[in-house]
Design an enzyme around this catalytic site. Structure first.
Site, PDB file in Angstrom:
ATOM      1  N   PRO A 278       0.812  -1.216   0.000  1.00  0.00           N
ATOM      2  CG  PRO A 278       0.119  -0.879   2.211  1.00  0.00           C
ATOM      3  CD  PRO A 278       0.877  -1.835   1.342  1.00  0.00           C
ATOM      4  NE  ARG A 280      -4.871   6.299  -3.965  1.00  0.00           N
ATOM      5  CZ  ARG A 280      -4.720   7.093  -5.024  1.00  0.00           C
ATOM      6  NH1 ARG A 280      -4.873   8.390  -4.890  1.00  0.00           N
ATOM      7  NH2 ARG A 280      -4.441   6.592  -6.210  1.00  0.00           N
ATOM      8  NE  ARG A 316      -4.104  11.652  -6.500  1.00  0.00           N
ATOM      9  CZ  ARG A 316      -5.396  11.566  -6.336  1.00  0.00           C
ATOM     10  NH1 ARG A 316      -6.061  12.532  -5.732  1.00  0.00           N
ATOM     11  NH2 ARG A 316      -6.059  10.522  -6.780  1.00  0.00           N
ATOM     12  CE1 TYR A 320      -3.799   9.688 -12.573  1.00  0.00           C
ATOM     13  CE2 TYR A 320      -3.389  11.064 -10.659  1.00  0.00           C
ATOM     14  CZ  TYR A 320      -2.949  10.155 -11.593  1.00  0.00           C
ATOM     15  OH  TYR A 320      -1.659   9.721 -11.545  1.00  0.00           O
ATOM     16  CB  CYS A 347       0.339  29.258 -18.547  1.00  0.00           C
ATOM     17  SG  CYS A 347       1.213  30.584 -17.732  1.00  0.00           S
ATOM     18  CD  GLU A 348      -1.039  22.928 -19.119  1.00  0.00           C
ATOM     19  OE1 GLU A 348      -2.055  22.302 -19.479  1.00  0.00           O
ATOM     20  OE2 GLU A 348       0.119  22.599 -19.398  1.00  0.00           O
TER      21      GLU A 348
HETATM   22  N1  LLP Z   1       2.221  -1.623  -6.121  1.00  0.00           N
HETATM   23  C1  LLP Z   1       2.352  -1.314  -7.413  1.00  0.00           C
HETATM   24  C2  LLP Z   1       2.993  -2.272  -8.313  1.00  0.00           C
HETATM   25  C3  LLP Z   1       1.875  -0.088  -7.889  1.00  0.00           C
HETATM   26  O1  LLP Z   1       1.989   0.219  -9.177  1.00  0.00           O
HETATM   27  C4  LLP Z   1       1.251   0.833  -6.990  1.00  0.00           C
HETATM   28  C5  LLP Z   1       0.750   2.115  -7.464  1.00  0.00           C
HETATM   29  C6  LLP Z   1       1.156   0.468  -5.638  1.00  0.00           C
HETATM   30  C7  LLP Z   1       1.642  -0.773  -5.241  1.00  0.00           C
HETATM   31  C8  LLP Z   1       0.549   1.354  -4.594  1.00  0.00           C
HETATM   32  O2  LLP Z   1      -0.809   1.494  -4.772  1.00  0.00           O
HETATM   33  P1  LLP Z   1      -1.716   2.316  -3.707  1.00  0.00           P
HETATM   34  O3  LLP Z   1      -1.737   1.567  -2.407  1.00  0.00           O
HETATM   35  O4  LLP Z   1      -1.073   3.637  -3.536  1.00  0.00           O
HETATM   36  O5  LLP Z   1      -3.054   2.399  -4.341  1.00  0.00           O
HETATM   37  N2  LLP Z   1      -0.678   8.780  -9.217  1.00  0.00           N
HETATM   38  C9  LLP Z   1      -1.939   8.094  -9.008  1.00  0.00           C
HETATM   39  C10 LLP Z   1      -1.744   6.729  -8.402  1.00  0.00           C
HETATM   40  C11 LLP Z   1      -0.805   5.842  -9.190  1.00  0.00           C
HETATM   41  C12 LLP Z   1      -0.599   4.494  -8.576  1.00  0.00           C
HETATM   42  C13 LLP Z   1       0.498   3.761  -9.251  1.00  0.00           C
HETATM   43  N3  LLP Z   1       0.809   2.489  -8.682  1.00  0.00           N
HETATM   44  C14 LLP Z   1      -2.862   8.983  -8.190  1.00  0.00           C
HETATM   45  O6  LLP Z   1      -2.456  10.066  -7.774  1.00  0.00           O
HETATM   46  O7  LLP Z   1      -4.021   8.638  -7.975  1.00  0.00           O
END
Ligand code: LLP
Length: 422
Positions: A278, A280, A316, A320, A347-348
């Site tokens: 994890p 996020r 973000r 997104y 500037c966007e």
């Molecule tokens: N493991 C792998 C192989 C991953 O690619 C990722 C995230 C994680 C773990 C962690 O996932 P989490 O627990 O954070 O959901 N920039 C985007 C999120 C991109 C996530 C990429 N991979 C955003 O701001 O929402």
């Protein structure tokens, strides 16, 4: 959290911080980080590990969510491991005191140098995403006379019900090895002289707010693991990838404990160690981005508040369409008939944090953008030649700058002005 009408991070007034650091500034709460990290660690500890090679499950924090050295150091001190995706992240984790035997190396395109550095460091496992990568890794390991521990990242073709840009477990996505090709590749891996098969993994996406997609993916992966193990392939772990989403605006998200319990229950008494990666949900809610209103503007049609944080600091919303809650630093109960679009100086048109926020705003007011601990500073850029923001860590009634604001000099350091013929 407000105390006496002022936003506080733990016991520290946000005003105290901005008066000293200026804005924009990211502020992290150690207590909130502790709470979420330990929700994972404790939930995992509550489930016995039946693996014959390891006595406990393993949490590997996804460094990409927030890679500040102080944050990594704290996470390492709590006993967690790390999920890395580059040599840069490896370096950060090692500097922060992370233990190589708790590092998993993910990523769809690891290059030669990165694979070699990770082999030299002795990482716990390489999450291999293609047949080509498997054979490149075998060749490098042979060259340096080391055995590379591997897991194959399986693409289970499960819909994570999340934003298309962060959905990774569908057939059409670039990630992982098709579940139907995996068995054959495992058998090939066992034939490689310098690879040691350790586990199986998947990661179906990020900002997932329901348990069902995780459970569906787990069932598919466990089914494959059962087939592999009965064919004599010794797996020691199953890695279910990233964690839960978080509540940015009005999402209903299950608890970390429910998520861990669901996956542990699915794994049951199999002789497998559970790994989770994890990012996020560990750090998002521990961070805020504080910004100052540079000016307000009424174009006769709409009111805008132009703030000193931009999409280069927090991309973000622009990338997104993410909605982060925004609150005033001073909760003075001022009323207003106006609604403001909260926009940055870049500037966007996409440089917009909120549309039509009902809040009274004047020049030099401060705003606090919530849940900005994950994928915020780690995705920040110098777009528009804007320096990246300061980062601060709060611990109860103490606070410290853990990354100073970039200077123009920092930004220009790697460039050489040149025109041909000079
Ligand atoms: N493991 C792998 C192989 C991953 O690619 C990722 C995230 C994680 C773990 C962690 O996932 P989490 O627990 O954070 O959901 N920039 C985007 C999120 C991109 C996530 C990429 N991979 C955003 O701001 O929402």
């Amino acid at each position: 959290m407000y105390k006496n009408g002022t936003f506080h991070i733990e016991n520290i007034s946000a005003k105290t911080i901005v008066n000293s650091t200026g804005t924009p500034v990211f502020v992290y709460s150690k207590a909130v980080l502790y709470k979420h990290l330990n929700a994972y660690l404790n939930a995992l500890r509550n489930h016995p590990c039946y693996c014959t090679d390891y006595t406990s499950h393993l949490l590997c924090y996804a460094v990409k969510a927030n890679s500040n050295l102080s944050i990594l150091k704290y996470i390492a001190s709590q006993g967690a491991g790390f999920d890395i995706v580059s040599a840069g992240e490896l370096e950060r984790v090692l500097i922060a005191g992370g233990s190589p035997d708790k590092i998993v190396f993910s990523g769809v395109g690891k290059n030669y140098d990165e694979l070699k550095k990770a082999l030299d460091a002795g990482v716990y496992c390489f999450n291999v995403e293609s047949e080509a990568e498997l054979f490149i890794l075998q060749a490098i390991a042979k060259q340096v006379n080391k055995i590379a521990p591997v897991s194959l990242r399986i693409n289970p073709d499960v819909d994570a019900n999340t934003h298309a840009y962060i959905s990774t477990g569908l057939k059409e996505n670039k990630f992982g090895i098709d579940i139907n090709q995996a068995e054959a590749l495992y058998h090939q891996a066992t034939q490689c002289s310098h690879l040691s098969v350790k586990g199986i993994d998947c990661h179906i996406g990020s900002q997932i707010t329901q348990l069902q997609p995780f459970v569906d993916a787990a069932d598919k992966i466990l089914n494959l693991a059962d087939r592999l193990m009965s064919a004599g392939i010794h797996l020691t772990h199953i890695n279910m990838g990233g964690g839960l989403g978080v509540n940015y605006a009005d999402e209903q998200v299950p608890s970390i404990t429910d998520y861990v319990n669901a996956l542990c229950n699915r794994t049951g008494k199999r002789k497998l160690r559970l790994l989770l990666e994890p990012g996020r949900s560990v750090i998002a809610e521990a961070g805020v981005l504080i910004s100052r209103v540079i000016l307000t503007k009424n174009n006769g049609y709409k009111h805008f508040a132009i703030i000193d944080a931009g999409m280069n600091d927090l991309i973000r919303p622009a990338l997104y369409g993410a909605k982060h809650r925004i609150v005033p630093l001073l909760d003075e109960g001022r009323d207003t008939a106006n609604h403001y679009d909260i926009v940055g100086p870049v500037c966007e048109t996409a440089d917009c944090f909120a549309k039509q926020l009902h809040i009274d705003l004047n020049k030099d007011d401060y705003l606090v953008i919530l849940n900005a601990g994950a994928y915020s500073m780690s995705m920040a850029s110098n777009y528009n030649s804007r320096p990246r923001a300061t980062e601060v860590m709060v611990d109860a009634d103490q606070w410290k700058i853990i990354r100073r604001q970039e200077t123009t000099e920092d930004m220009l350091r790697t460039e050489t002005p040149y025109i041909s013929g000079e």
